[in-house]
Design a protein around this motif. Structure first.
Motif, PDB file in Angstrom:
ATOM      1  N   GLY A 189       0.811  -1.222   0.000  1.00  0.00           N
ATOM      2  CA  GLY A 189       0.000   0.000   0.000  1.00  0.00           C
ATOM      3  C   GLY A 189       0.838   1.263   0.000  1.00  0.00           C
ATOM      4  O   GLY A 189       1.404   1.646  -1.036  1.00  0.00           O
ATOM      5  N   ILE A 190       0.951   1.876   1.154  1.00  0.00           N
ATOM      6  CA  ILE A 190       1.494   3.239   1.244  1.00  0.00           C
ATOM      7  C   ILE A 190       2.935   3.350   0.760  1.00  0.00           C
ATOM      8  O   ILE A 190       3.258   4.220  -0.057  1.00  0.00           O
ATOM      9  N   GLY A 210       4.649   1.349  -1.123  1.00  0.00           N
ATOM     10  CA  GLY A 210       4.714   1.030  -2.542  1.00  0.00           C
ATOM     11  C   GLY A 210       4.180   2.170  -3.389  1.00  0.00           C
ATOM     12  O   GLY A 210       4.800   2.597  -4.367  1.00  0.00           O
ATOM     13  N   PRO A 240       9.930   0.156  -1.123  1.00  0.00           N
ATOM     14  CA  PRO A 240      10.028  -0.039   0.327  1.00  0.00           C
ATOM     15  C   PRO A 240       8.688  -0.438   0.930  1.00  0.00           C
ATOM     16  O   PRO A 240       8.139   0.258   1.781  1.00  0.00           O
ATOM     17  N   SER A 241       8.148  -1.543   0.461  1.00  0.00           N
ATOM     18  CA  SER A 241       6.893  -2.086   0.991  1.00  0.00           C
ATOM     19  C   SER A 241       7.220  -3.112   2.067  1.00  0.00           C
ATOM     20  O   SER A 241       8.363  -3.547   2.200  1.00  0.00           O
ATOM     21  N   ASN A 242       6.209  -3.490   2.792  1.00  0.00           N
ATOM     22  CA  ASN A 242       6.404  -4.469   3.867  1.00  0.00           C
ATOM     23  C   ASN A 242       6.919  -5.793   3.276  1.00  0.00           C
ATOM     24  O   ASN A 242       6.264  -6.380   2.412  1.00  0.00           O
ATOM     25  N   SER A 284       3.358  -7.623   2.490  1.00  0.00           N
ATOM     26  CA  SER A 284       3.074  -7.039   1.167  1.00  0.00           C
ATOM     27  C   SER A 284       3.853  -7.815   0.099  1.00  0.00           C
ATOM     28  O   SER A 284       3.291  -8.647  -0.596  1.00  0.00           O
ATOM     29  N   SER A 328      15.040  -0.563   1.061  1.00  0.00           N
ATOM     30  CA  SER A 328      14.704  -0.978   2.415  1.00  0.00           C
ATOM     31  C   SER A 328      13.572  -0.153   3.030  1.00  0.00           C
ATOM     32  O   SER A 328      13.639   1.075   3.044  1.00  0.00           O
ATOM     33  N   PRO A 329      12.543  -0.833   3.565  1.00  0.00           N
ATOM     34  CA  PRO A 329      11.494  -0.121   4.305  1.00  0.00           C
ATOM     35  C   PRO A 329      11.925   0.121   5.758  1.00  0.00           C
ATOM     36  O   PRO A 329      11.235   0.810   6.498  1.00  0.00           O
ATOM     37  N   VAL A 388       9.840   2.865   8.798  1.00  0.00           N
ATOM     38  CA  VAL A 388       9.642   4.312   8.699  1.00  0.00           C
ATOM     39  C   VAL A 388       8.233   4.666   9.176  1.00  0.00           C
ATOM     40  O   VAL A 388       7.975   5.703   9.746  1.00  0.00           O
ATOM     41  N   LEU A 405      16.775   7.540   1.936  1.00  0.00           N
ATOM     42  CA  LEU A 405      15.612   6.693   1.603  1.00  0.00           C
ATOM     43  C   LEU A 405      14.319   7.172   2.248  1.00  0.00           C
ATOM     44  O   LEU A 405      13.394   6.386   2.412  1.00  0.00           O
ATOM     45  N   MET A 452      10.958   9.217   1.934  1.00  0.00           N
ATOM     46  CA  MET A 452      10.110   9.806   0.884  1.00  0.00           C
ATOM     47  C   MET A 452       9.419  11.055   1.429  1.00  0.00           C
ATOM     48  O   MET A 452       8.202  11.119   1.512  1.00  0.00           O
TER      49      MET A 452
HETATM   50  P1  GDP Z   1       1.035  -0.813   3.514  1.00  0.00           P
HETATM   51  O1  GDP Z   1       0.436  -1.933   2.734  1.00  0.00           O
HETATM   52  O2  GDP Z   1       0.202   0.419   3.511  1.00  0.00           O
HETATM   53  O3  GDP Z   1       1.546  -1.217   4.856  1.00  0.00           O
HETATM   54  O4  GDP Z   1       2.283  -0.350   2.666  1.00  0.00           O
HETATM   55  P2  GDP Z   1       3.563  -1.074   2.114  1.00  0.00           P
HETATM   56  O5  GDP Z   1       3.658  -2.485   2.485  1.00  0.00           O
HETATM   57  O6  GDP Z   1       3.683  -0.722   0.663  1.00  0.00           O
HETATM   58  O7  GDP Z   1       4.676  -0.215   2.817  1.00  0.00           O
HETATM   59  C1  GDP Z   1       4.837  -0.194   4.197  1.00  0.00           C
HETATM   60  C2  GDP Z   1       6.278   0.061   4.476  1.00  0.00           C
HETATM   61  O8  GDP Z   1       6.691   1.292   3.881  1.00  0.00           O
HETATM   62  C3  GDP Z   1       6.584   0.205   5.954  1.00  0.00           C
HETATM   63  O9  GDP Z   1       7.304  -0.908   6.376  1.00  0.00           O
HETATM   64  C4  GDP Z   1       7.404   1.483   6.044  1.00  0.00           C
HETATM   65  O10 GDP Z   1       8.563   1.318   6.843  1.00  0.00           O
HETATM   66  C5  GDP Z   1       7.771   1.778   4.618  1.00  0.00           C
HETATM   67  N1  GDP Z   1       7.906   3.201   4.361  1.00  0.00           N
HETATM   68  C6  GDP Z   1       6.947   4.149   4.476  1.00  0.00           C
HETATM   69  N2  GDP Z   1       7.457   5.365   4.201  1.00  0.00           N
HETATM   70  C7  GDP Z   1       8.769   5.172   3.884  1.00  0.00           C
HETATM   71  C8  GDP Z   1       9.850   6.049   3.510  1.00  0.00           C
HETATM   72  O11 GDP Z   1       9.709   7.266   3.404  1.00  0.00           O
HETATM   73  N3  GDP Z   1      11.067   5.466   3.279  1.00  0.00           N
HETATM   74  C9  GDP Z   1      11.265   4.117   3.388  1.00  0.00           C
HETATM   75  N4  GDP Z   1      12.495   3.638   3.146  1.00  0.00           N
HETATM   76  N5  GDP Z   1      10.281   3.279   3.739  1.00  0.00           N
HETATM   77  C10 GDP Z   1       9.050   3.799   3.983  1.00  0.00           C
END
Ligand code: GDP
Ligand code: CA
Length: 319
Positions: free
Chosen positions: A9-10, A12, A199-201, A205, A230-231, A238, A295, A297
């Protein structure tokens, strides 16, 4: 250039917005979205990660929150609460409800999720080809123990209702073992010039996308270089509670440990934040080319720079 990105999600979605800013008009981005977060609520099929990508890239996202629609109202949800109909812990706004109604109606008429997603994207024009990882139902569950009682809860209940405050003992992508990749997924991976892990989970994810039989194998077999970001920055996610689900799969919350978790079989390159520069050597020792760069955003320019660096690293590791 054909770019394929796996995405939650976020994290990504925000990364993909930066990626769109740096690619040229002839480049094509295919996004393979996680559907393990999907949940049925009030008789409606909700796909939080697909919608976060669609709304973010289509200009409809609630920016600060990172999910849901901008300028949202909650009349329907309040009416449901007045009827005593829950759950009330999942935030569904009025505009968002419309998306889920359209999706559920189309699924009911027999369209697969991939076709429904394409139809929803006709309105949002996200500028990428958004594919669900699978048309088959996959739902991530989390095993927890509370007051001596062990049970599995839906990932959304764990994340949104319980705020991951209880330890996750196991992550089970229910249905993944028999799910088939959605039409176009394996073809896009095989034809890709670059494959990116935003940087998705890494567990709930990207890990869930890779759990659909055939997808991990296709990424491993792909001719394209695979680069991830890396997330985990400075030993913590993050945003969100990724450390909780990493612990459930026995992985430390560090940029280097996540790279090793994916492994050199999947990854050719890995970006860590500058604060994690000391991780570069150990990631490289695991056979993964690694660079330390900013890293976070924080704004579109910073996010675009991350995407540009990821594409540059892909060129450097291309075999
Ligand atoms: P979700 O499905 O909404 O949880 O989103 P994702 O799996 O796509 O992404 C979640 C991950 O994004 C989390 O583990 C965060 O640490 C990472 N994340 C969010 N913002 C940032 C950022 O600005 N930089 C980095 N490197 N990671 C981020
Ligand atoms: Ca998610």
């Amino acid at each position: 250039m054909r770019i394929v990105a796996l995405a939650g999600g976020i994290g990504g979605a925000r990364f993909l917005r930066g990626l769109k800013d740096v690619v040229g008009p002839d480049d094509e981005i295919t996004v393979i979205g996680n559907t393990g977060d999907d949940i049925h609520l009030f008789g409606l099929k909700v796909c939080p990660d697909l919608d976060t990508v669609m709304y973010t890239l289509g200009g409809g996202i609630h920016e600060e929150q990172g999910w849901g629609r901008a300028g949202e109202t909650f009349a329907v949800k309040e009416e449901l609460v007045a009827y005593g109909v829950g759950p009330s812990w999942f935030g569904l706004g009025d505009k968002d409800f419309a998306t889920h109604i359209v999706r559920t109606q189309m699924l009911g008429a027999g369209y697969p999720l991939s076709a429904v997603t394409e139809a929803l994207c006709d309105r949002w024009q996200p500028g990428v080809r958004l594919l669900p990882m699978s048309d088959d139902r996959v739902e991530t569950h989390v095993r927890i123990t509370e007051e001596g009682r062990t049970r599995a809860v839906h990932f959304q209940e764990y994340w949104v209702k319980l705020h991951a405050a209880v330890d996750a003992e196991a992550i089970i992508p229910v249905g993944a073992d028999t799910a088939k990749p959605a039409p176009g997924v394996l073809e896009a991976i095989a034809a890709a010039d670059v494959i990116l892990f935003p940087p998705s989970n890494p567990v709930v994810s990207i890990g869930t996308v890779l759990a659909v039989p055939g997808i991990r194998e296709a990424v491993v077999a792909a001719a394209a270089p695979v680069v991830g970001l890396s997330p985990i920055v400075g030993g913590a996610p993050v945003r969100g509670m990724a450390d909780k689900v990493l612990a459930a799969v026995g992985v430390e919350a560090s940029a280097a440990a996540v790279a090793r978790h994916y492994g050199a079989e999947l990854l050719d390159g890995w970006l860590v934040d500058e604060v994690d520069a000391d991780a570069v050597e150990s990631v490289a020792a695991a056979g993964i080319a690694c660079r330390a760069v900013p890293l976070l955003m924080t704004d579109p320019a910073a996010t675009a720079a991350m995407a540009r660096t990821a594409l540059e690293l892909a060129e450097q590791v291309r075999r």
